[in-house]
Design an enzyme around this catalytic site. Structure first.
Site, short mmCIF file in Angstrom:
data_model
loop_
_atom_site.label_atom_id
_atom_site.label_comp_id
_atom_site.label_asym_id
_atom_site.label_seq_id
_atom_site.Cartn_x
_atom_site.Cartn_y
_atom_site.Cartn_z
N GLN A 1 -58.08 53.33 12.61
CA GLN A 1 -59.49 53.09 12.28
C GLN A 1 -59.52 52.02 11.18
O GLN A 1 -58.62 51.96 10.34
CB GLN A 1 -60.18 54.36 11.79
CG GLN A 1 -60.32 55.44 12.86
CD GLN A 1 -61.49 55.18 13.79
OE1 GLN A 1 -61.50 54.18 14.51
NE2 GLN A 1 -62.47 56.05 13.77
N SER A 2 -60.58 51.20 11.13
CA SER A 2 -60.58 50.03 10.25
C SER A 2 -60.87 50.36 8.80
O SER A 2 -60.48 49.61 7.91
CB SER A 2 -61.60 48.99 10.75
OG SER A 2 -61.22 48.53 12.03
N SER A 3 -61.57 51.43 8.51
CA SER A 3 -61.97 51.72 7.13
C SER A 3 -61.97 53.22 6.89
O SER A 3 -61.98 54.03 7.84
CB SER A 3 -63.35 51.13 6.83
OG SER A 3 -64.34 51.75 7.62
#
Length: 705
Positions: free
Chosen positions: A25-27
């Site tokens: 997941q990016s963040s």
């Protein structure tokens, strides 16, 4: 149910190797909020089981949670995945979609190249792909390109919306202390009066002193504090009071929000990779020049200063910087050079430096930039005390018409400053008393039986009371700012004194830094050109008007120490009738001075006689008078003895008996004898060669001639 493509691409060799499931997941916000996406990625384990892999050959790589796929830096999981593929330990890579693996074409194509060489499959939600097959590789490459483009489009949409809101002044920032958002989202002044007073005092002091460090010194001297608001989640909006620091003052002065302006784009951040064993990406933030700010909306909200005051303070701060001193005036200092920082070379146009001569009280202006940078000869060097005096005289003449207005403005500023300090102390005392009363109300409101809470509230109440008492004692010990207020009688005396600006300028209580600051209010710069006999001075005022002056060049050391011709002529005039002591007394009474300074003495008069050939009384004998004869024709005793070939005692006996006519200054003064040709012929004795010296015989022959 999801329809999967044919399984013909999966071979026994693929099933004998591991199936790697990549989860990312990016963040942190996505990890926390988008839990459904995370569950879908972990469900790929069931997909691998259904495709034929056993539980032992399935590995889940989820170390890269909360990491962006735009780069491999910091993604240890992706790097370990590439390593496993390169070692041929992996038969297939499973990911929910291509963007989970990489959003950079360079990283994506590098992975595909390794997969093609090691016969590793790539499996996503839509199908199974063999990077060694041209069609599959073409499709995977297209997906990777679209993934990178999607990241660009998302960023552009977000930046576009951000700029649109900023153009209307609606994009919200974390406001500096002294400004807050109201309930409708508009920027207003902080409702706390003490906070407002502290911020206004900083700007007022900087306008007076022109230095951020001077503002800090003023706060420290008067034991003042400056507010700050915390922005942590647990303490968001909480107000704390701390000692004022120089960096904090600079942040206030450089912030355009205090001038009522809404500004976007004051900084620019660029991301770059940091070298090391564990490379990582870091953003480097740079300040953007004021003229390059993309969005500036003046008068967008209430402010503490005007936009003109903000621009003036930026110019003052830029002048105070020590970087590239040849381009900036610099802050005023305590040195004796009155034109420090504002003097320019009239030959090359560079800013001149200051060097001090003798004991540090005589300035010298030098243009040595060409010598320091290019090893060329120094452009100009000139003594500065005469130049400073000429510029100061011109400045005092120019300020005469505005004396009264300047005096009234200065008095008003002093009174306003005293009132601001007094008001801030009263607000601080009021806040301390309020906090003590609030602690008392909390203690009274608690249930008496709840001793656990009551003890804590009682302790807090005692601490607030002690703090309020400490503030009262500190305020009582300090000199009252109200004592600085000027009574009407003092105001009239100051205004009367202000009519004589030169007296205030030359007063011992006026520091050199204050004189320089006053000079800079009217004068922008001074240009100097050294000619053969004079120094040309051009003053450029703040109004761009020009004034030209001519200052005589100082004499060289030899000329400055040489006795003036007037003194030599006076000595020649007095020598025939006065002794050296008498001449020295007369010269001192007439106010004349020797070249080396001080008063005249008999020895100094003798030295003038020896240096300039002036006939005068020689109290020490003919050694000081080469001829032994005065201007009136009288001989000294030794010269008469040598001329008559007798002893000096014989000359004394002849004078006492009246045989020779003589005069003397006092009973112990030397005799000066009158000798006529008849007396010389009558009294002269034959020469006795065995005791006569060659020098005496030659001197006698010269006198006879």
């Amino acid at each position: 149910m999801t329809a999967y493509p044919a399984l013909s691409k999966i071979q026994l060799d693929h099933l004998d190797r591991d199936a790697l499931i990549y989860v990312r997941q990016s963040s942190l916000m996505q990890v926390r909020d988008n839990t459904a996406s995370t569950m879908r990625q972990y469900d790929l384990v069931q997909r691998a089981l259904s495709l034929g892999w056993t539980r032992e050959h399935i590995q889940v790589i989820d170390q890269d949670q909360a990491h962006s796929g735009s780069s491999t830096i910091g993604r240890d999981g992706f790097q370990s995945l590439v390593a496993e593929v390169g070692l041929r330990h992996c038969g297939a890579i499973l990911s929910l979609e291509v963007s989970r693996l990489a959003r950079s074409c360079s990283d994506w194509y590098h992975l595909l190249e390794i997969c093609a060489l090691t016969d590793t499959l790539v499996i996503d939600e839509e199908g199974i792909y063999d990077p060694g097959c041209y069609n599959d590789r073409l499709l995977l490459g297209f997906k990777g390109t679209m993934s990178e483009a999607e990241l660009h489009w998302l960023r552009q949409r977000l930046l576009g919306g951000k700029l649109t809101k900023a153009e209307h002044g609606e994009l919200r920032f974390r406001l500096p202390v002294g400004l807050v958002y109201d309930l409708t989202g508009k920027v207003v002044l902080d409702p706390d009066e003490e906070v407002q007073a502290a911020v206004r005092l900083v700007f007022a002091l900087f306008e007076q002193y022109g230095s951020a460090l001077a503002v800090v010194k003023h706060f420290t001297t008067h034991h003042l504090r400056f507010p700050d608001r915390l922005w942590k989640r647990t303490q968001k909006g909480e107000l704390v009071w701390e000692p004022l620091r120089c960096g904090r003052v600079l942040s206030l002065l450089h912030n355009p929000f205090y001038a009522g302006a809404y500004v976007y784009g004051r900084t620019k951040t660029r991301r770059h990779a940091l070298p090391g064993e564990e490379p990582r990406i870091k953003g480097r933030t740079r300040q953007v020049k004021r003229e390059d700010w993309p969005i500036v909306l003046q008068d967008a909200h209430p402010g503490y200063i005007t936009w003109e005051q903000f621009r003036h303070s930026q110019q003052v701060l830029d002048d105070n910087r020590t970087w590239r001193p040849q381009e900036r005036r610099g802050v005023v200092r305590e040195g004796a050079a009155l034109l420090q920082g504002i003097v320019l070379c009239g030959t090359c146009g560079r800013r001149m430096n200051v060097r001090y001569l003798a004991d540090g009280n005589i300035p010298s202006y030098e243009c040595r930039q060409a010598h320091a940078q290019l090893a060329e000869r120094t452009c100009q060097t000139m003594r500065g005390d005469g130049i400073d005096q000429a510029v100061a005289t011109c400045f005092l003449e120019a300020i005469q018409p505005a004396q009264l207005a300047v005096s009234l403005s200065t008095l008003d500023q002093l009174e306003a400053r005293a009132k601001q300090i007094d008001r801030q102390w009263h607000l601080r005392l009021e806040r301390g008393q309020y906090e003590a009363d609030l602690a008392r109300r909390r203690y009274v409101a608690v249930d008496p039986d709840n001793r656990l809470v009551a003890r804590s509230l009682e302790r807090d109440w005692n601490e607030k009371l002690l703090e309020a008492e400490r503030l009262q004692r500190e305020y009582a010990a300090l000199p009252k700012p109200t004592a600085l207020l000027i009574t009407p009688q003092e105001r009239q005396r100051i205004l009367a004194l202000a009519q004589n600006v030169p007296a205030v300028w030359h007063a011992s209580t006026t520091s050199q830094a204050e004189r320089k600051q006053l000079l800079r209010y009217l004068i922008k710069d001074v240009t100097l050109v050294k000619r053969e006999q004079v120094i040309e001075v051009r003053i450029r005022w703040q109004t761009e008007a020009l004034t030209d002056l001519t200052v005589p060049r100082p004499k060289v050391v030899a000329d400055a120490r040489r006795t003036v011709a007037q003194v030599v002529a006076r000595v020649r005039e007095l020598a025939p009738t006065h002794t050296a002591t008498q001449i020295a007394l007369l010269l001192n009474e007439e106010g004349l001075r020797p070249g080396l300074g001080g008063d005249f003495t008999a020895s100094k008069v003798d030295w003038i006689r020896a240096a300039y050939g002036s006939p005068l009384d020689c109290p020490e004998g003919p050694g000081f008078c080469p001829s032994g004869q005065r201007g009136d024709g009288r001989y000294s005793a030794l010269a008469a003895a040598e001329l008559l070939n007798v002893n000096v005692s014989t000359i004394a006996d002849w004078c006492n008996s009246g045989r020779l006519e003589s005069v003397r200054a006092g009973t112990q003064g030397p005799r000066w004898i009158t000798l006529t040709p008849e007396l010389i012929a009558e009294l002269r004795k034959p020469v006795q060669r065995h005791w006569k010296r060659r020098g005496s015989r030659q001197r006698t022959q010269n006198m006879l001639q």
